[in-house]
Every structure is written in structure tokens, then in C-alpha cells.
Write a protein that holds these residues in place. Structure first.
Motif, PDB file in Angstrom:
ATOM      1  N   ARG A  26     110.302  24.724 110.388  1.00 21.66           N
ATOM      2  CA  ARG A  26     109.672  24.491 111.693  1.00 21.66           C
ATOM      3  C   ARG A  26     109.765  23.024 112.103  1.00 21.66           C
ATOM      4  O   ARG A  26     109.832  22.710 113.291  1.00 21.66           O
ATOM      5  CB  ARG A  26     108.198  24.922 111.655  1.00 21.66           C
ATOM      6  CG  ARG A  26     107.933  26.360 111.239  1.00 21.66           C
ATOM      7  CD  ARG A  26     108.458  27.407 112.193  1.00 21.66           C
ATOM      8  NE  ARG A  26     109.856  27.713 112.025  1.00 21.66           N
ATOM      9  CZ  ARG A  26     110.360  28.495 111.042  1.00 21.66           C
ATOM     10  NH1 ARG A  26     109.580  29.008 110.125  1.00 21.66           N
ATOM     11  NH2 ARG A  26     111.652  28.753 110.990  1.00 21.66           N
ATOM     12  N   MET A  53     101.608  23.638 116.024  1.00 18.97           N
ATOM     13  CA  MET A  53     101.564  24.965 115.410  1.00 18.97           C
ATOM     14  C   MET A  53     100.110  25.373 115.215  1.00 18.97           C
ATOM     15  O   MET A  53      99.272  24.555 114.823  1.00 18.97           O
ATOM     16  CB  MET A  53     102.265  24.967 114.043  1.00 18.97           C
ATOM     17  CG  MET A  53     103.761  24.980 114.109  1.00 18.97           C
ATOM     18  SD  MET A  53     104.531  25.650 112.590  1.00 18.97           S
ATOM     19  CE  MET A  53     104.083  24.403 111.377  1.00 18.97           C
ATOM     20  N   VAL A  84     104.193  26.847 118.285  1.00 23.43           N
ATOM     21  CA  VAL A  84     104.430  27.963 117.358  1.00 23.43           C
ATOM     22  C   VAL A  84     103.094  28.565 116.974  1.00 23.43           C
ATOM     23  O   VAL A  84     102.144  27.857 116.624  1.00 23.43           O
ATOM     24  CB  VAL A  84     105.181  27.488 116.095  1.00 23.43           C
ATOM     25  CG1 VAL A  84     105.196  28.582 115.026  1.00 23.43           C
ATOM     26  CG2 VAL A  84     106.602  27.090 116.450  1.00 23.43           C
TER      27      VAL A  84
END
Length: 333
Positions: free
Chosen positions: A167, A177, A115
Motif C-alpha cells: 500500500r 488508510m 484505502v
């Protein structure tokens, strides 16, 4: 690069499809550059490991109002350049749009490997509650009462915690991430890198009050839903939420004017400050015009940013305040 290498050292990378999400992607020409760079790095890592690259799925996320059609028009050139850089049959890449707020669920459980989010997480999900006492200010300011700083900080803590929770359900174990967002360099919420740009915008609105173009009551009821946290606030939320380990947290400063590469001088010449004022105003206008338009109306926007350009130029001539930016890399536990 280090974060991506961390993924390639994990078994999850060697599956059939590697899924990337870009949250708060916007709709400009630079949006697809992020995906392109990530894919190119991953393909190079495959070559180093003598393995076939997986298929790539890139999910572009932003609010429902985002112009995704503009992004789709850029896809033919994106695919063409990807083949040119990596070979005709080097990889398959699929692009899709996922509209919605990243403060809620966007993807299926454990479906993402990487991400990315850039310059988005300092935007709050809503205006903080209890800002009625922030008279004639539109954000945290040196004249704001202490309860206002607490209200903004509480909203950031709530939102960032929610972001991490969402997330954590969507990212596979070992996934990563990489988040970039604007903060402030010190704990004091009234520091220049924390509130100066908004104070100058409030000053520009007050100029229009004096000219009878804006009502004072409209300024009193307007607050920008943004928050620039300090490092301790960021670390505390990550630690308390508990789903991710913090692999890396770095900071850097960026000039307000995105075209200004002078980092030696602490102020600007008269000529340079005018240029910086104009370029900074264009950037701030792009980010804030929809909010200002909906609250104050279209008729004052051009005049407002003319005032703003002058105030920014005057400030830059005295003190080149810069954005203080976080880059954090997180690994899913």
C-alpha cells in the motif's frame, strides 16, 4: 470522519479524481454502503470549503473467487441513491472491480487517496508453517504448544508487513488508510476472545469423529489461516515497517451474534443463548464453509454446524465472549 477531514486539509484532495479502494470488500448488500458514506462525507466537506467535488473512482477488491457479478447488480440502485442524496449533478462516481490478494500489488504507484478494509486483515495469506504438532486443534488453543503461537504470530507479522509495503507504493503522500479487523484484548493468545470460537468448532468436528463422519487425521491436517493479534503486535509492525504514521488506534467489543445489542449482561438466558447460537453459527459458517468444504467435503457441513450451534449456545449461556476489534487510521508519510 477525522481521517477524511485530514485528507480534505491536504492539497491532494482538490484534484480531478479522488480514488478510493475497498480491500476485502466481499459481495453482500452492505459492500457499497462504505463507498456511499465516504463519498457523502467528502461532498459535505467540499460544501464547507466552497469547492467543487472531484470525480470519484471506487475500486472494489477481493479474491478471484468473490462474486463481483452480484456487486455489479447492485450498482443501479447505488448510483440512483447517490444522486438522490447529493443532487443529480453533484458528483460523478465510477465503480470497478480489482480481483486479487491484497498481500500483493493491486494498483499503480501513487494512485490511491483513501484505502478502506473491514474484517479482512485477520485472514492470513496462507496457513502458518510448522503446525504439525497442533493435534486435534484447528487454530491456536489452550492445549497448543508454544511453538504454534510463535508460528501464527510470525505469519501475521510477515503478512501485515507485506500489506503495508504494498500500500505504501500505491497510496499518494498524505493519503490515508482506515483498517478494521478482529484482534484479541490481551497478549495471551489463548484468551477467549482470541481462540474460543475456533475451539468450539474443533469440538464440533471431534463430535463427528465419534460418530464416524470425520477422520481424526483430517482434523490433524487442518488449520484455519487466521490470526487475531494483540495491540502491541499491531503497533510494532506499523512502527517497524515505517511507511505510515499511526494517527489513531481504537478498540471496541462486538457481540458474536450481530443482532445482539445486549452489552450489559455477561451471560445469556437459555432462550437468548439459543438465538445467539443460531445467529453466530450463520456468521461463522459464511466465513469458514469454503475452507471446511474443500478439506472435509460437503456431506458433513450441515451436521457440523448443527453441533456447533449447540456448543456456541452452551458457551453463551455461561459467558458472553465478544469479538475484540481494532480500528486504525494511518497516514502515508
Amino acid at each position: 470522519m477525522h481521517t477524511i477531514k485530514g485528507i480534505t486539509n491536504h492539497d491532494l484532495f482538490f484534484g480531478d479524481c479522488f480514488k478510493i479502494a475497498d480491500l476485502g470488500c466481499s459481495s453482500g448488500k452492505n459492500t457499497l454502503l462504505v463507498a456511499s458514506k465516504i463519498i457523502n462525507v467528502l461532498i459535505e466537506m467540499c460544501k464547507e470549503n466552497n469547492c467543487k467535488p472531484p470525480k470519484f473512482q471506487v475500486c472494489l477488491n477481493d479474491l478471484f473467487e468473490n462474486d463481483f457479478n452480484n456487486l455489479f447488480k447492485l450498482l443501479p440502485n447505488f448510483y440512483s441513491k447517490l444522486k438522490e442524496e447529493n443532487g443529480e449533478n453533484s458528483c460523478l462516481c465510477f465503480i470497478s472491480a480489482v480481483p486479487g490478494s491484497f498481500y500483493g500489488r493491486l494498483f499503480a504507484d501513487q494512485s490511491l487517496h483513501l484505502v478502506h478494509s473491514s474484517n479482512s486483515l485477520h485472514w492470513l495469506s496462507q496457513v502458518a508453517e510448522g503446525l504439525e504438532s497442533n493435534a486435534l486443534n484447528i487454530y491456536m488453543a489452550k492445549t497448543s504448544p508454544p511453538c504454534l503461537f510463535q508460528a501464527y504470530g510470525k505469519q501475521f507479522k510477515t503478512d501485515f508487513t507485506k500489506f503495508l509495503q504494498m500500500r505504501s507504493r500505491e497510496i499518494v503522500c498524505g493519503g490515508r488508510m482506515v483498517l478494521t479487523f478482529v484482534g484479541r484484548s490481551v497478549a495471551d493468545p489463548t484468551s477467549d476472545d482470541g481462540c474460543c470460537l475456533s475451539e468450539l468448532l474443533a469440538q464440533s468436528l471431534l463430535d463427528l469423529v465419534k460418530e464416524g463422519l470425520v477422520r481424526e487425521m483430517d482434523i490433524n491436517s487442518f488449520n484455519v489461516p487466521v490470526y487475531y493479534p494483540c495491540e502491541d503486535e499491531v503497533r510494532n509492525v506499523i512502527e517497524n515497517e515505517g511507511s505510515f504514521s499511526l494517527e489513531c488506534l481504537t478498540t471496541f467489543k462486538v457481540n458474536w451474534d450481530p443482532f445482539d445489542d445486549d452489552y450489559k449482561n455477561v451471560n445469556a438466558s437459555d432462550e437468548a443463548s439459543q438465538t445467539h447460537g443460531e445467529n453466530t453459527t450463520k456468521m461463522v459458517r459464511a466465513a469458514t464453509e469454503p475452507l471446511l468444504d474443500s478439506h472435509f467435503g460437503k456431506s458433513i457441513i450441515d451436521e457440523l454446524f448443527q453441533k456447533y450451534k449447540k456448543h456456541v449456545a452452551q458457551h453463551q449461556a455461561k459467558n458472553k465472549t465478544r469479538f475484540f476489534t481494532f480500528v486504525i487510521a494511518l497516514a502515508k508519510e
